[in-house]
Design a protein around this motif. Structure first.
Motif, PDB file in Angstrom:
ATOM      1  N   UNK A 189       0.836  -1.206   0.000  1.00 30.23           N
ATOM      2  CA  UNK A 189       0.000   0.000   0.000  1.00 30.23           C
ATOM      3  C   UNK A 189       0.871   1.256   0.000  1.00 30.23           C
ATOM      4  N   UNK A 190       1.969   1.239   0.780  1.00 28.53           N
ATOM      5  CA  UNK A 190       2.866   2.399   0.810  1.00 28.53           C
ATOM      6  C   UNK A 190       3.522   2.630  -0.552  1.00 28.53           C
ATOM      7  N   UNK A 191       3.891   1.547  -1.232  1.00 28.54           N
ATOM      8  CA  UNK A 191       4.477   1.698  -2.562  1.00 28.54           C
ATOM      9  C   UNK A 191       3.484   2.304  -3.544  1.00 28.54           C
ATOM     10  N   UNK A 192       2.211   1.939  -3.405  1.00 25.15           N
ATOM     11  CA  UNK A 192       1.178   2.527  -4.262  1.00 25.15           C
ATOM     12  C   UNK A 192       0.876   3.965  -3.858  1.00 25.15           C
ATOM     13  N   UNK A 193       0.995   4.251  -2.563  1.00 24.32           N
ATOM     14  CA  UNK A 193       0.661   5.587  -2.070  1.00 24.32           C
ATOM     15  C   UNK A 193       1.633   6.641  -2.587  1.00 24.32           C
ATOM     16  N   UNK A 194       2.935   6.353  -2.607  1.00 26.06           N
ATOM     17  CA  UNK A 194       3.921   7.373  -2.977  1.00 26.06           C
ATOM     18  C   UNK A 194       3.862   7.727  -4.463  1.00 26.06           C
ATOM     19  N   UNK A 195       3.294   6.837  -5.282  1.00 25.68           N
ATOM     20  CA  UNK A 195       3.200   7.121  -6.721  1.00 25.68           C
ATOM     21  C   UNK A 195       1.774   7.448  -7.142  1.00 25.68           C
ATOM     22  N   UNK A 196       0.856   7.569  -6.174  1.00 27.19           N
ATOM     23  CA  UNK A 196      -0.546   7.794  -6.520  1.00 27.19           C
ATOM     24  C   UNK A 196      -0.807   9.226  -6.978  1.00 27.19           C
ATOM     25  N   UNK A 197      -0.034  10.185  -6.473  1.00 25.25           N
ATOM     26  CA  UNK A 197      -0.247  11.587  -6.832  1.00 25.25           C
ATOM     27  C   UNK A 197       1.062  12.340  -6.642  1.00 25.25           C
ATOM     28  N   UNK A 198       1.098  13.551  -7.171  1.00 20.79           N
ATOM     29  CA  UNK A 198       2.289  14.393  -7.044  1.00 20.79           C
ATOM     30  C   UNK A 198       2.450  14.877  -5.609  1.00 20.79           C
ATOM     31  N   UNK A 199       3.702  15.007  -5.190  1.00 21.05           N
ATOM     32  CA  UNK A 199       4.079  15.564  -3.881  1.00 21.05           C
ATOM     33  C   UNK A 199       3.702  14.670  -2.699  1.00 21.05           C
ATOM     34  N   UNK A 200       3.120  13.489  -2.953  1.00 21.49           N
ATOM     35  CA  UNK A 200       2.774  12.602  -1.837  1.00 21.49           C
ATOM     36  C   UNK A 200       4.038  12.034  -1.192  1.00 21.49           C
ATOM     37  N   UNK A 201       5.027  11.660  -2.003  1.00 20.99           N
ATOM     38  CA  UNK A 201       6.277  11.137  -1.448  1.00 20.99           C
ATOM     39  C   UNK A 201       6.995  12.158  -0.597  1.00 20.99           C
ATOM     40  N   UNK A 202       7.002  13.419  -1.007  1.00 17.15           N
ATOM     41  CA  UNK A 202       7.640  14.459  -0.205  1.00 17.15           C
ATOM     42  C   UNK A 202       6.836  14.763   1.061  1.00 17.15           C
ATOM     43  N   UNK A 203       5.506  14.605   0.992  1.00 18.97           N
ATOM     44  CA  UNK A 203       4.683  14.849   2.179  1.00 18.97           C
ATOM     45  C   UNK A 203       4.894  13.786   3.248  1.00 18.97           C
ATOM     46  N   UNK A 204       5.398  12.596   2.864  1.00 24.55           N
ATOM     47  CA  UNK A 204       5.632  11.528   3.837  1.00 24.55           C
ATOM     48  C   UNK A 204       6.966  11.658   4.559  1.00 24.55           C
TER      49      UNK A 204
END
Length: 275
Positions: A189-204
């Motif tokens: 789920x985390x791998x899908x979350x970081x690529x689901x939208x822009x800036x989500x990886x930086x927000x984590x």
């Protein structure tokens, strides 16, 4: 010389002074002892048997420095021990019928039949509840939570980024269970979350201190099967490989400061970009 020879061959008789009893003594023996007196037996001290047995004591105590004492080792830390599950809000809301979902059987397997369009859902309300269901391990709760998250992340778009702070506690609770099945599902789920939208990886990135400690514990947990075949790699159920993939996804999508923060929490991690 004649007297010594005589004493060594014959025995002489002596009469006891006290009882008048006759005692036969051999030459060269010690002083005469009355027959009526018994020789006292030598008894071992009471604590002699206990001293020979080793005693077990805790460390850093006065008793631990005594002889015949074995220091008891430290207890098991239980870092890999599974924690008991608690009732989740997802199960409560599902049993109450608050989710607009139903189970649909297909030729390819089960899937969720959404009663409304996913794009019209309130992500601030539903997405944290579905993430709370990551702790579930029984059907159908586990299936609805996992598949519902993937469906919402696929159609969420710009609605996902504002909800990130509300997802941290459910993710942390799921990883803290130390259950292998739950950890594998959460990592996917985390791998899908970081690529689901822009800036989500930086927000984590600011929340790495809540997410990464458990990953640091299980990072090196790989199955050493020798020359055998490890089918968990094909099914993507090997925890060590999944953690490595997740950390690399965090670094690629987390911006410039992602690697520094990952390295701070997991010192053994090697960059997939710098190297």
């Amino acid at each position: 010389m004649f007297v010594c020879f005589f004493q060594s061959v014959f025995c002489f008789l002596s009469v006891a002074d006290a009882g008048g009893e006759m005692v036969v003594e051999k030459a060269g023996s010690g002083p005469s002892k009355p027959v009526g007196d018994r020789c006292p037996q030598q008894q071992e001290p009471l604590g002699h048997a206990k001293k020979s047995k080793q005693q077990v004591s805790d460390g850093f105590t006065v008793k631990a420095m005594m002889k015949n004492t074995v220091v008891r080792g430290p207890p098991v830390a239980g870092a890999f021990k599974e924690r008991p599950t608690k009732p989740t809000a997802f199960r409560k809301f599902y049993e109450r019928g608050d989710f607009p979902i139903a189970l649909e059987h297909d030729t390819k397997g089960n899937k969720i039949a959404w009663k409304v369009e996913i794009e019209k859902l309130d992500y601030h309300y539903y997405l944290p509840l579905f993430f709370d269901g990551l702790c579930e391990m029984t059907f159908p709760y586990e299936f609805f939570a996992r598949q519902g998250i993937h469906d919402m992340l696929e159609h969420g778009g710009n609605k996902i980024l504002p909800v990130i702070p509300q997802l941290i506690i459910p993710i942390k609770n799921a990883l803290s269970l130390r259950n292998r099945q739950v950890i594998c599902i959460t990592l996917k789920v985390l791998q899908h979350l970081v690529v689901s939208a822009d800036m989500v990886g930086e927000a984590l990135v600011p929340y790495y201190r809540q997410i990464l400690p458990v990953l640091n514990i299980f990072k090196n947990m790989n199955v050493n099967s020798g020359d055998g075949i490890d089918y968990s790699q094909q099914k993507r159920e090997n925890i060590g490989d999944l953690i490595q993939e997740t950390l690399e996804a965090f670094e690629r999508c987390g911006g410039e400061t992602a690697y520094i923060n990952i390295k701070y929490m997991i010192p053994t991690y090697q960059s997939c970009i710098l190297n």
